[in-house]
Scaffold this motif. Structure first.
Motif, mmCIF file in Angstrom:
data_model
loop_
_atom_site.group_PDB
_atom_site.id
_atom_site.type_symbol
_atom_site.label_atom_id
_atom_site.label_comp_id
_atom_site.label_asym_id
_atom_site.label_seq_id
_atom_site.Cartn_x
_atom_site.Cartn_y
_atom_site.Cartn_z
ATOM 1 N N UNK A 238 19.144 42.610 55.340
ATOM 2 C CA UNK A 238 18.427 42.607 54.064
ATOM 3 C C UNK A 238 18.672 41.311 53.290
ATOM 4 N N UNK A 239 19.590 40.469 53.773
ATOM 5 C CA UNK A 239 19.754 39.155 53.143
ATOM 6 C C UNK A 239 21.091 38.921 52.469
ATOM 7 N N UNK A 240 22.131 39.648 52.852
ATOM 8 C CA UNK A 240 23.449 39.453 52.224
ATOM 9 C C UNK A 240 24.022 38.085 52.593
ATOM 10 N N UNK A 241 24.059 37.815 53.905
ATOM 11 C CA UNK A 241 24.611 36.532 54.345
ATOM 12 C C UNK A 241 23.734 35.391 53.842
ATOM 13 N N UNK A 242 22.448 35.643 53.802
ATOM 14 C CA UNK A 242 21.533 34.603 53.337
ATOM 15 C C UNK A 242 21.804 34.265 51.873
ATOM 16 N N UNK A 243 22.037 35.280 51.067
ATOM 17 C CA UNK A 243 22.333 35.033 49.655
ATOM 18 C C UNK A 243 23.635 34.226 49.543
ATOM 19 N N UNK A 244 24.615 34.586 50.363
ATOM 20 C CA UNK A 244 25.879 33.827 50.353
ATOM 21 C C UNK A 244 25.634 32.388 50.779
ATOM 22 N N UNK A 245 24.776 32.211 51.763
ATOM 23 C CA UNK A 245 24.427 30.866 52.261
ATOM 24 C C UNK A 245 23.780 30.036 51.131
ATOM 25 N N UNK A 246 22.927 30.692 50.357
ATOM 26 C CA UNK A 246 22.268 29.993 49.242
ATOM 27 C C UNK A 246 23.317 29.614 48.184
ATOM 28 N N UNK A 247 24.220 30.552 47.911
ATOM 29 C CA UNK A 247 25.280 30.255 46.932
ATOM 30 C C UNK A 247 26.136 29.101 47.461
ATOM 31 N N UNK B 12 33.350 36.531 47.527
ATOM 32 C CA UNK B 12 32.044 37.148 47.790
ATOM 33 C C UNK B 12 32.190 37.918 49.096
ATOM 34 N N UNK B 13 32.095 39.218 49.012
ATOM 35 C CA UNK B 13 32.209 40.043 50.214
ATOM 36 C C UNK B 13 30.847 40.618 50.557
ATOM 37 N N UNK B 14 30.560 40.711 51.855
ATOM 38 C CA UNK B 14 29.307 41.354 52.275
ATOM 39 C C UNK B 14 29.666 42.589 53.083
ATOM 40 N N UNK B 15 28.956 43.652 52.839
ATOM 41 C CA UNK B 15 29.237 44.887 53.591
ATOM 42 C C UNK B 15 27.986 45.753 53.727
ATOM 43 N N UNK B 16 27.909 46.413 54.858
ATOM 44 C CA UNK B 16 26.825 47.382 55.035
ATOM 45 C C UNK B 16 27.313 48.778 54.641
ATOM 46 N N UNK B 17 28.601 48.898 54.416
ATOM 47 C CA UNK B 17 29.176 50.218 54.130
ATOM 48 C C UNK B 17 29.393 50.414 52.634
ATOM 49 N N UNK B 18 29.347 51.651 52.218
ATOM 50 C CA UNK B 18 29.544 51.957 50.810
ATOM 51 C C UNK B 18 30.902 51.408 50.341
ATOM 52 N N UNK C 249 14.050 32.740 48.969
ATOM 53 C CA UNK C 249 14.623 34.073 49.182
ATOM 54 C C UNK C 249 13.598 35.108 48.726
ATOM 55 N N UNK C 250 13.198 35.961 49.644
ATOM 56 C CA UNK C 250 12.092 36.879 49.359
ATOM 57 C C UNK C 250 12.640 38.247 48.940
ATOM 58 N N UNK C 251 11.948 38.894 48.008
ATOM 59 C CA UNK C 251 12.277 40.281 47.646
ATOM 60 C C UNK C 251 13.552 40.381 46.809
ATOM 61 N N UNK C 252 14.146 41.577 46.831
ATOM 62 C CA UNK C 252 15.362 41.876 46.067
ATOM 63 C C UNK C 252 15.171 41.566 44.583
ATOM 64 N N UNK C 253 13.972 41.876 44.103
ATOM 65 C CA UNK C 253 13.618 41.566 42.710
ATOM 66 C C UNK C 253 14.531 42.275 41.716
ATOM 67 N N UNK D 67 26.731 44.121 43.981
ATOM 68 C CA UNK D 67 25.285 43.878 43.997
ATOM 69 C C UNK D 67 24.689 44.709 45.128
ATOM 70 N N UNK D 68 23.829 45.635 44.761
ATOM 71 C CA UNK D 68 23.242 46.506 45.782
ATOM 72 C C UNK D 68 21.905 45.915 46.220
ATOM 73 N N UNK D 69 21.878 45.410 47.447
ATOM 74 C CA UNK D 69 20.628 44.889 47.996
ATOM 75 C C UNK D 69 19.939 46.021 48.761
ATOM 76 N N UNK D 70 18.603 45.985 48.719
ATOM 77 C CA UNK D 70 17.878 47.083 49.363
ATOM 78 C C UNK D 70 17.218 46.611 50.649
ATOM 79 N N UNK D 71 16.792 47.590 51.424
ATOM 80 C CA UNK D 71 15.960 47.235 52.578
ATOM 81 C C UNK D 71 14.799 46.413 52.068
ATOM 82 N N UNK D 72 14.384 45.406 52.807
ATOM 83 C CA UNK D 72 13.258 44.596 52.337
ATOM 84 C C UNK D 72 11.971 45.419 52.415
#
Ligand SMILES: Nc1ncnc2c1ncn2[C@@H]1O[C@H](COP(=O)(O)OP(=O)(O)OP(=O)(O)O)[C@@H](O)[C@H]1O
Length: 571
Positions: free
Chosen positions: A177-186, A258-264, A144-148, A280-285
């Motif tokens: 930016x990797x929300x679903x990917x992070x869920x996939x890893x979890x 675990x919810x993923x959203x692009x909206x505030x 998983x790249x970025x989101x340090x 968890x606020x993920x940023x643009x890569x």
């Protein structure tokens, strides 16, 4: 004896059975059910968001409807491993929880890479089927790249994930930016310690589906002490009552959400639910992260990078020359440009790369190349121009429906207010180039003309209304310059909020008033009938044009006499 007569519910198929039969039933049910239940255990695949897939891609690829999470709301994961009769992971269905993605990602992971990717397959074959972004979805935090900021070495989230202590989370971030990917890893790591991972997509799931998941989770907890993690993609699309359905169960720990959203989430997620989740606020890569992701992709495809000399040439293992008629090269500059243009959206970047490669392969034109200091060869070259063609700018710059829409209009409004004509033009272009409705911008300009310029230049309102009409008459793209002219006029115009503020004061006065509102003074009332005249309507009114001198007369209700709504005037 008593237990044998008592009916219990099978946590797999939900049938009621005598307690004595449950064990043998479960064994049968697990074997029969695993294969169909499994797909939902992994976060759903995403729509590829390709502008126009090259011929063959869609036909060969898995259609959206065929993907489990998107196709059916009933996407429950059940019993993947180590349960009942000691099944090994994936034994029943022949697949592990990560399913097809896992098989496809293997090339990145050493030993079985070549076989899994079809090492002898041509590049075109490698690009068929699942979109590149899906196939390269990382399975582990290591990939998983970025989101340090949220997932760096010393962060709380990383240590929680590494110790399999998953709290309820809302992953908020822009597309790709990797929300679903992070869920996939979890999902992958939680399956290893026996936790169930269930996926629902809020775009297709109904309230009943949520209830089913909760009831299964309760059974699992009660019968097997197994935890359930429920991943809800695009959670903002669930309405309030749907969100209310799982609130108590998150609270009492039946499910970890675990919810993923692009909206505030402050606006889109039920406040009570939000307070029980860690946001968890993920940023643009970043561009560097995107370069790393793209580099991993070209390596997995066996495409060689030109421009960094021998280093990249040799690092592109599994060279396409083994399997394609001609080796395929990509300019390093093309990769950099792609990393910049995809605006931190890895899916857009990977799709752009995939389209560029597929288009070049389909064109089949070779170029004589100086690949190394010593020699030259013929090959298929992908340049910066090709990757630009592979991208859709509207996706890159702007999300018309989402938060970006409000962010950009706010930035435009503030830039004009601050009299920065360059920034004003920039934000205008960001919106228009991203596909914003010009009439929406024009309507906001009408508002700005009164709110911020007001009587400092009353012509501003005329300009804005004219701009609106101009846009209405001629539409995009010609109307862009009309808006640009108006925006620059407004940025340069003097500003006054005198009227805006005074009107706010009046509204405040009305809001704060207690008791019945004061009547309209009789002398200000019209008296069209005799009865009204007799009641004193209009009596004592002084008709101003009849007087040479200024007229002394009250116009406000008695109790507001002398009030100055402009007294806070600042301009
Ligand atoms: N941090 C990352 N590291 C490596 N690859 C990533 C990362 N983020 C995204 N990707 C790649 O981009 C693809 C899309 O990412 P993902 O589906 O996680 O985005 P998302 O944030 O859920 O987007 P959306 O809001 O559009 O659903 C993944 O399949 C993966 O290949």
């Amino acid at each position: 004896m008593e237990g044998a007569e008592e009916e219990v519910q099978c946590p797999v198929c939900l049938r009621e059975l005598p307690g004595a039969d449950i064990n043998s039933h479960l064994d049968r049910c697990l074997q029969a059910g695993d294969a169909e239940a499994e797909p939902g255990s992994s976060p759903p695949s995403k729509r590829p968001r390709l502008a126009a897939a090259p011929p063959g891609t869609q036909a060969q690829g898995e259609p959206e409807e065929a993907r489990p999470a998107a196709a059916s709301p009933r996407v429950f994961s059940l019993f993947h491993k180590g349960r009942g009769g000691g099944q090994s992971p994936g034994a029943a269905g022949g697949r592990s929880g990560a399913g097809r993605e896992e098989a496809a990602v293997k090339p990145e992971k050493g030993g079985s890479a070549t076989a899994a990717a079809g090492g002898g397959a041509s590049l075109a074959q490698k690009l068929e089927g699942q979109p590149l972004a899906e196939r390269l979805r990382p399975d582990t935090l290591g990939d998983y790249v970025g989101q340090e900021r949220v997932l760096g070495a010393q962060t709380l989230l990383r240590s929680l994930l590494e110790s399999h202590e998953i709290p309820s989370l809302i992953l908020w971030g822009p597309p790709g930016c990797g929300k679903t990917t992070l869920a996939h890893i979890i999902a992958n790591s939680s399956k290893k310690n026996g936790t169930r991972f269930v996926t629902l997509s809020a775009t297709s799931a109904k309230t009943n589906d949520v209830r089913d998941v909760i009831s299964q989770a309760q059974n699992e907890k009660r019968l097997f002490k197994r935890k359930t993690i429920l991943f809800i993609d695009e959670i903002h699309r669930f309405n309030k009552s749907q969100q209310d359905t799982f609130l108590p169960h998150v609270e009492c720990g039946t499910v970890t959400l675990i919810g993923a959203t692009t909206e505030n989430p402050s606006f889109q997620v039920n406040a009570a639910l939000l307070s029980r989740c860690r946001v968890i606020v993920l940023e643009k890569l970043s561009v560097e992260a995107m370069e790393a992701i793209l580099m991993r992709a070209v390596r997995s495809l066996g495409v060689q990078v030109l421009g960094q000399g021998d280093q990249h040439g040799s690092s592109a293992t599994g060279s396409s020359s083994e399997s394609s008629e001609f080796p395929v090269y990509i300019e390093e500059k093309a990769l950099n440009t792609l990393a910049y243009l995809c605006d931190g959206d890895a899916r857009t970047g990977l799709n752009g790369l995939q389209l560029a490669v597929q288009a070049r392969l389909a064109a089949g034109k070779t170029t004589p190349l100086n690949t190394t200091k010593g020699g030259s060869a013929d090959g298929i070259l992908i340049t910066e121009e090709h990757v630009k063609e592979g991208l859709q700018r509207s996706h890159i710059l702007y999300d018309r429906a989402g938060e970006e829409h409000y962010n950009c209009i706010s930035a435009l409004h503030k830039s004009m207010r601050g009299s920065d004509e360059n920034a004003s033009l920039y934000w205008l272009a960001r919106m228009l180039e991203g596909g914003e409705d010009p009439l929406y911008v024009a309507r906001r300009l009408v508002r700005f003309a009164s709110e911020d310029i007001g009587l400092a230049d009353p012509l501003a309102l005329t300009q804005a209304v004219a701009a609106y009409q101009g846009c209405h008459f001629i539409g995009m793209p010609e109307c862009e310059v009309i808006l640009a002219q108006c925006v620059v006029y407004f940025a340069r115009a003097p500003k006054s909020i005198e009227v805006y503020r005074a009107y706010s004061n009046v509204k405040e006065c009305l809001r704060m008033h207690t008791g019945p509102l004061p009547p309209v003074p009789l002398h200000l009332r019209n008296a069209p009938t005799r009865l009204m005249k007799n009641l004193g309507y209009g009596k004592g009114y002084k008709y101003n044009p009849m007087y040479k001198e200024p007229v002394e007369q009250d116009y406000l209700p008695e109790e507001l006499k002398g009030t100055d709504f402009f007294k806070e005037r600042k301009t």
